[in-house]
Design an enzyme around this catalytic site. Structure first.
Site, PDB file in Angstrom:
ATOM      1  N   ASN A  33     -29.720  22.431 -71.709  1.00 52.65           N
ATOM      2  CA  ASN A  33     -30.922  21.868 -72.320  1.00 52.65           C
ATOM      3  C   ASN A  33     -30.838  21.903 -73.847  1.00 52.65           C
ATOM      4  O   ASN A  33     -31.339  21.005 -74.517  1.00 52.65           O
ATOM      5  CB  ASN A  33     -32.175  22.631 -71.865  1.00 52.65           C
TER       6      ASN A  33
ATOM      7  N   LYS B 105     -28.372  26.864 -67.759  1.00 56.23           N
ATOM      8  CA  LYS B 105     -29.261  25.698 -67.836  1.00 56.23           C
ATOM      9  C   LYS B 105     -29.845  25.576 -69.244  1.00 56.23           C
ATOM     10  O   LYS B 105     -29.968  24.479 -69.786  1.00 56.23           O
ATOM     11  CB  LYS B 105     -30.371  25.806 -66.780  1.00 56.23           C
TER      12      LYS B 105
HETATM   13  O1  KPL Z   1     -33.878  19.434 -67.742  1.00 58.36           O
HETATM   14  C1  KPL Z   1     -33.830  18.288 -68.135  1.00 58.36           C
HETATM   15  C2  KPL Z   1     -34.937  17.853 -69.022  1.00 58.36           C
HETATM   16  O2  KPL Z   1     -35.076  16.687 -69.319  1.00 58.36           O
HETATM   17  O3  KPL Z   1     -35.672  18.748 -69.433  1.00 58.36           O
HETATM   18  C3  KPL Z   1     -32.637  17.419 -67.812  1.00 58.36           C
HETATM   19  C4  KPL Z   1     -31.886  18.022 -66.644  1.00 58.36           C
HETATM   20  C5  KPL Z   1     -31.758  17.383 -69.030  1.00 58.36           C
HETATM   21  C6  KPL Z   1     -32.997  16.049 -67.331  1.00 58.36           C
HETATM   22  O4  KPL Z   1     -33.425  15.190 -68.304  1.00 58.36           O
END
Ligand code: KPL
Length: 316
Positions: free
Chosen positions: A195, A191
């Site tokens: 990001n 993740k």
């Molecule tokens: O985690 C996100 C964020 O904006 O921080 C996503 C999944 C990219 C969604 O915008």
């Protein structure tokens, strides 16, 4: 279930609305103008599955004294302070940490222990999610597409398992898919890699996530993604680049209409999660003697942009 959402921004409020819709008693702790608007008109969700929801508001972490569970949904840069306030205000409670970034649990565990919780590791559950939520105005949040939750597989936990199963059940009632995985630390990295690709580029260019699916912005995002994959590998977490690219595409597509949290923070003159995402990725690579030039340049560019936009006296 009595759920206290500590840090009712876009994501926290959206989750609170979904939980209230599922019949739970939800208390939001957040900005007073937000709580004021909710008291007057209810909590309005626009976009995907719109509606108006009844939730209670409370001024501070003392609301957690009577909570069955706490969703600690503040951003990473506010986490130490919010976890400290929770630890001082309430006895140990099952507490969910759904932040973006790396090193999140360590920050919360230290703050809770310092505040007097004897075994915070028995209460705290780290989760990651890709739920796109956009702050519209006090009392109003937009659900901008679909997302899911990933939690650690409870059967792979320590004997003193934190209450993962409880959160799995609770979060499923929101309607968002919830998966548990045995390889949770790797998922946290995956993740963070996504990001690292999406958030800085959308923030620098002021575009929605879907704008990164093609053209030069896609290349910019992929250059950051590759360096994040390298940092993970240096830390012993092997994520095949092809899979990371597929995950980036899947999430950018599922949240195409969303403004990333980093873009929203930047536009509102708030601190951003830059340090918990790119900062951690760069520091970890550097601890293995590896420089990440694209990541370094993106950090500098975002810091410069933030200094331009931040309200005076509030830059941090
Ligand atoms: O985690 C996100 C964020 O904006 O921080 C996503 C999944 C990219 C969604 O915008």
């Amino acid at each position: 279930v009595r759920v206290v959402v500590l840090g009712a921004g876009a994501v926290g409020s959206l989750l609170g609305a979904r939980l209230s819709g599922a019949g739970h008693h939800v208390v939001l702790v957040g900005r007073s103008d937000h709580l004021e608007a909710i008291r007057a008109h209810g909590l309005r969700i626009e976009g995907t599955d719109p509606g108006t929801f009844r939730v209670e508001g409370a001024p501070d972490a003392r609301a957690a004294q009577t909570a069955d569970v706490v969703l600690l949904t503040v951003k990473s840069f506010d986490l130490a302070e919010a976890a400290g306030a929770l630890g001082r205000a309430a006895p140990p409670r099952p507490t969910l940490l759904p932040q973006n970034g790396l090193g999140i649990e360590a920050i919360a565990l230290r703050a809770l222990a310092d505040a007097g919780w004897a075994h915070p590791e028995r209460e705290v559950v780290r989760a990651i999610h890709s739920i796109p939520a956009t702050w519209v105005a006090p009392g109003v949040v937009r659900a901008a597409g679909n997302g899911e939750f990933i939690l650690p597989d409870p059967s792979h936990g320590e004997p003193d398992v934190p209450p993962v199963g409880r959160f799995v059940e609770l979060l499923r009632s929101t309607g968002y898919p919830v998966r548990t995985v045995a390889t949770f630390p790797e998922q946290v990295w995956r993740k963070a890699i996504v990001n690292a690709a999406i958030n800085p580029v959308t923030a620098l260019h002021g575009v929605v996530n879907g704008a990164l699916l093609e053209g030069p912005l896609r290349l910019e995002a992929l250059a950051l993604l590759r360096e994040a994959v390298r940092s993970a590998a240096e830390e012993g977490v092997r994520v095949p680049e092809k899979e990371a690219v597929e995950e980036f595409e899947r999430i950018a597509r599922a949240t195409a209409g969303n403004r990333s949290s980093m873009l929203q923070d930047l536009e509102r003159g708030r601190p951003t999660e830059l340090d918990a995402i790119l900062g951690e990725i760069e520091r970890r690579a550097r601890s293995h003697g590896v420089d990440l030039p694209v990541t370094h340049a993106a950090i500098a560019a975002l810091e410069a942009r933030r200094a331009q936009l931040a309200p005076r006296g509030k830059a941090s």
